[in-house]
Design a protein around this motif. Structure first.
Motif, mmCIF file in Angstrom:
data_model
loop_
_atom_site.group_PDB
_atom_site.id
_atom_site.type_symbol
_atom_site.label_atom_id
_atom_site.label_comp_id
_atom_site.label_asym_id
_atom_site.label_seq_id
_atom_site.Cartn_x
_atom_site.Cartn_y
_atom_site.Cartn_z
ATOM 1 N N TRP A 167 0.800 -1.291 0.136
ATOM 2 C CA TRP A 167 0.088 -0.041 -0.096
ATOM 3 C C TRP A 167 0.952 1.294 0.007
ATOM 4 N N SER A 168 2.137 1.099 0.501
ATOM 5 C CA SER A 168 3.103 2.311 0.393
ATOM 6 C C SER A 168 3.248 2.378 -1.079
ATOM 7 N N MET B 214 0.300 4.241 -2.865
ATOM 8 C CA MET B 214 0.478 5.787 -2.567
ATOM 9 C C MET B 214 1.431 6.387 -3.376
ATOM 10 N N ASP C 221 1.027 9.437 -5.928
ATOM 11 C CA ASP C 221 1.793 10.532 -6.127
ATOM 12 C C ASP C 221 2.349 10.946 -7.488
ATOM 13 N N LYS D 250 -1.634 9.474 4.978
ATOM 14 C CA LYS D 250 -1.739 8.233 4.364
ATOM 15 C C LYS D 250 -0.917 7.171 5.078
#
Length: 376
Positions: free
Chosen positions: A141-142, A145, A149, A171
């Motif tokens: 999930w990082s 994100m 970005d 987040k």
């Protein structure tokens, strides 16, 4: 797909004396772990000691590489002004998750490879499986994100919502909360954590035919594998399209004006953003390459596909953990400013090369000339 006999074997012991003359993987199981071991694994003889030794050595090597590499990523990105940006908080979170993955998984695996079975008891089985699942979830999930970005900067540009420290922190907190809820759930009754394969590792129960563990595995894979995969593919589809369209437009305009290049500072920034997107895409692709075989193994148990062996299972689990090695290697090879700072703080970690003066000055003084550099 061969299903005959697979379901029966889940609830039965050895089928013939000849087949199991050398015993089974269950022979070394400690009494406190016996109730957690699925009878399916009794079909197989103990794995050769040589393979346990090879797995132990392999695990030790990737543990050292991952802990040192990810530790350096956290130290350099967190301790360098020009790299300490809101977007890079997600990179730090990814590296910390990978570092924690190897620190909580590898020593336990090495101990159990030595004894050739799980010897640390039910509590540590839960702890090991929970940490492996949680840090795997945080990592993917990082990455998701990070992909968003890149999408926000490259595709939306000035119309996109800028990344701030507050937004990045929210987040990260959301990712940790999401991962914790999913991985604590099996300890509260929805599925459970059990030994798997040659019984030197623990994972979610994917062998039991009850609807409770099966529903958890299906739902978990939907939210922790398929959903982030879809979102990442969505982001990079539009990133690639935007970069390609921009490059095409630049070439056509240059051709009309009969000049070699029309690149301005804005175009250079766009190019830098595209390079960063490639770094992130490489990291993500390698993560999925590492974890997909293990997902297939889980689905073998879920859908009663015959052919699942302890040897394949433990190698799949070990290779999945190796995804934690990818992040520092990719950034070390592909991230120019990271290499510059790494060379300054740890010269032995980077091969000798002359750094571009402007980039060196930026890394040294915290100069952020462009948005692209600040996000690097």
């Amino acid at each position: 797909m061969q299903m005959d006999g697979f379901g029966d074997s889940l609830n039965s012991g050895p089928q013939s004396a000849a087949q199991y003359a050398n015993g089974s993987v269950l022979d070394r199981v400690t009494p406190d772990m016996a109730h957690l071991v699925n009878p399916y694994w009794s079909r197989f003889p103990p794995m050769d000691t040589m393979w346990n030794q090879i797995l132990g050595i392999f695990t030790f090597i990737i543990m050292v590489i991952s802990c040192v590499g990810n530790g350096l990523v956290v130290y350099i990105f967190g301790g360098t002004k020009s790299l300490r940006t809101p977007a890079n908080l997600l990179v730090i979170n990814l590296a910390f998750s990978d570092f924690s993955m190897m620190l909580t998984q590898s020593p336990i695996m090495i101990i159990n490879f030595y004894y050739e079975t799980w010897i640390l008891g039910p509590f540590m089985c839960d702890f090991y499986a929970l940490c492996g699942s949680m840090f795997g979830c945080i990592s993917i999930w990082s990455m998701c994100m990070i992909a968003f970005d890149r999408y926000n900067v490259i595709v939306k540009g000035v119309s996109g919502t800028p990344m701030t420290i507050k937004l990045a922190t929210m987040k990260i907190l959301g990712i940790w909360t999401f991962a914790t809820l999913w991985t604590v759930t099996p300890m509260l009754g929805w599925s459970r954590y059990v030994p798997e394969g040659n019984l030197t590792a623990c994972s979610i129960d994917y062998m039991t035919r009850d609807w409770n563990p099966r529903s958890y595995l299906i739902t978990y894979s939907l939210f922790v594998y398929y959903t982030p995969l879809f979102l990442i593919c969505f982001s990079y589809w539009y990133i690639i399209a935007a970069v390609s369209a921009h490059e095409k437009a630049m070439r056509e305009q240059a051709k009309k004006m009969n000049v070699k290049s029309l690149r301005s500072s804005e175009d250079t920034e766009k190019s830098a953003e595209a390079k960063l997107a490639k770094v992130a895409l490489t990291t993500i692709s390698l993560w999925f390459a590492a974890w997909t075989p293990y997902l297939v193994i889980c689905y073998f148990g879920l859908f009663k596909i015959d052919g699942l062996t302890p040897f394949a299972t433990i190698w799949g689990a070990t290779l999945a953990k190796s995804s934690a090695v990818v992040n520092p290697i990719v950034y070390g090879i592909s991230h120019p400013k990271y290499r510059i700072v790494l060379k300054e703080k740890c010269p032995c970690c980077v091969s000798e090369e002359k750094a571009p003066p402007a980039a060196a000055a930026s890394a040294e003084n915290g100069d952020t000339n462009t948005e692209a550099e600040s996000k690097a």
